[in-house]
Design an enzyme around this catalytic site. Structure first.
Site, mmCIF file in Angstrom:
data_model
loop_
_atom_site.group_PDB
_atom_site.id
_atom_site.type_symbol
_atom_site.label_atom_id
_atom_site.label_comp_id
_atom_site.label_asym_id
_atom_site.label_seq_id
_atom_site.Cartn_x
_atom_site.Cartn_y
_atom_site.Cartn_z
ATOM 1 N N LYS A 11 0.819 -1.217 0.000
ATOM 2 C CA LYS A 11 0.000 0.000 0.000
ATOM 3 C C LYS A 11 0.857 1.273 0.000
ATOM 4 C CE LYS A 11 -3.824 -2.429 2.216
ATOM 5 N NZ LYS A 11 -4.930 -2.351 3.173
ATOM 6 N N PHE A 59 -15.240 3.328 7.253
ATOM 7 C CA PHE A 59 -13.867 3.670 6.856
ATOM 8 C C PHE A 59 -13.656 3.691 5.338
ATOM 9 C CE2 PHE A 59 -13.966 -0.941 7.797
ATOM 10 C CZ PHE A 59 -13.505 -1.466 6.605
ATOM 11 N N ARG A 87 -1.712 -15.011 4.537
ATOM 12 C CA ARG A 87 -2.401 -14.322 5.651
ATOM 13 C C ARG A 87 -1.665 -14.567 6.968
ATOM 14 N NH1 ARG A 87 -6.954 -11.794 4.348
ATOM 15 N NH2 ARG A 87 -8.006 -11.897 6.343
ATOM 16 N N THR A 93 -5.195 -7.774 10.630
ATOM 17 C CA THR A 93 -5.483 -6.492 9.935
ATOM 18 C C THR A 93 -5.047 -5.309 10.787
ATOM 19 O OG1 THR A 93 -7.453 -7.578 9.051
ATOM 20 C CG2 THR A 93 -7.325 -5.198 8.770
ATOM 21 N N ARG A 104 2.784 -7.042 8.740
ATOM 22 C CA ARG A 104 2.067 -5.877 9.287
ATOM 23 C C ARG A 104 2.684 -5.413 10.601
ATOM 24 N NH1 ARG A 104 -3.848 -8.012 7.444
ATOM 25 N NH2 ARG A 104 -4.017 -6.815 5.492
ATOM 26 N N ASN A 114 -2.145 -0.332 6.721
ATOM 27 C CA ASN A 114 -1.631 -1.589 7.266
ATOM 28 C C ASN A 114 -0.666 -2.316 6.327
ATOM 29 O OD1 ASN A 114 -3.523 -2.456 5.459
ATOM 30 N ND2 ASN A 114 -4.603 -3.838 6.840
ATOM 31 N N HIS A 117 -2.180 -5.655 1.523
ATOM 32 C CA HIS A 117 -3.432 -6.408 1.386
ATOM 33 C C HIS A 117 -3.077 -7.845 1.034
ATOM 34 C CE1 HIS A 117 -7.399 -7.617 -0.016
ATOM 35 N NE2 HIS A 117 -6.793 -8.118 -1.071
#
Ligand code: CMP
Length: 147
Positions: A11, A59, A87, A93, A104, A114, A117
């Site tokens: 991100k 959000f 994951r 998250t 993360r 975070n 994705h």
């Protein structure tokens, strides 16, 4: 049988902190093959479509604002059981709840910012990979042609 691919987005926050290299390094160390990758700016329409399932969430607008605020890296990652494995590697998250050593925990700033994705199911992984990459832009480790 569990799927062999997942979609990741590094991100804007992580890209602007120069974390592309360190995050890709974690991805490679975890045994994922990168079969497609691109650095570019998402436009509002792309971000809105990608996160459409969250359109009613409080959000959502802020998430779209953030995801279009700078370049992202989008990539298809391949490994047996890719969705669950990735994951596990990225962590919760909310980075304050993520396990030590997860992507993360190491690189995220907040729940919204975070760092990365990761697809949440094999079905969504298929949809998300198709959203960003045509078949001719993929170089699968499972295709003897390529490697
Ligand atoms: P991601 O895995 O990209 O999927 C949806 C994103 O929405 C998620 O990561 C977070 O960046 C963001 N998100 C989820 N829950 C919240 C929340 N409660 N507040 C802010 N952002 C959130």
């Amino acid at each position: 049988m569990a799927g062999t691919k997942t979609l990741t987005i590094i991100k804007p926050g992580a890209v602007s902190h120069e974390y592309i290299g360190p995050i890709l390094n974690k991805i490679n160390e975890a045994g994922f093959h990168i079969s497609a990758m691109r650095l570019f700016m998402l436009n509002r329409q792309q971000a809105g479509n990608f996160y459409q399932v969250h359109a009613e969430k409080p959000f959502y607008n802020s998430l779209i604002e953030f995801m279009t605020s700078g370049p992202v890296v989008v990539a298809i990652l391949e490994k047996e059981n890719a969705v669950i494995e990735y994951r596990r590697r990225i962590g919760h998250t909310d980075p304050s709840k993520a396990e030590p050593g997860t992507i993360r925990k190491m690189f995220a700033e907040s729940m919204e910012r975070n760092a990365v994705h990761g697809s949440d199911s094999d079905e969504n992984a298929e949809i998300e990979c198709d959203f960003f990459f045509s078949k001719s832009e993929r170089f699968s480790i499972f295709d003897k042609h390529h490697f």
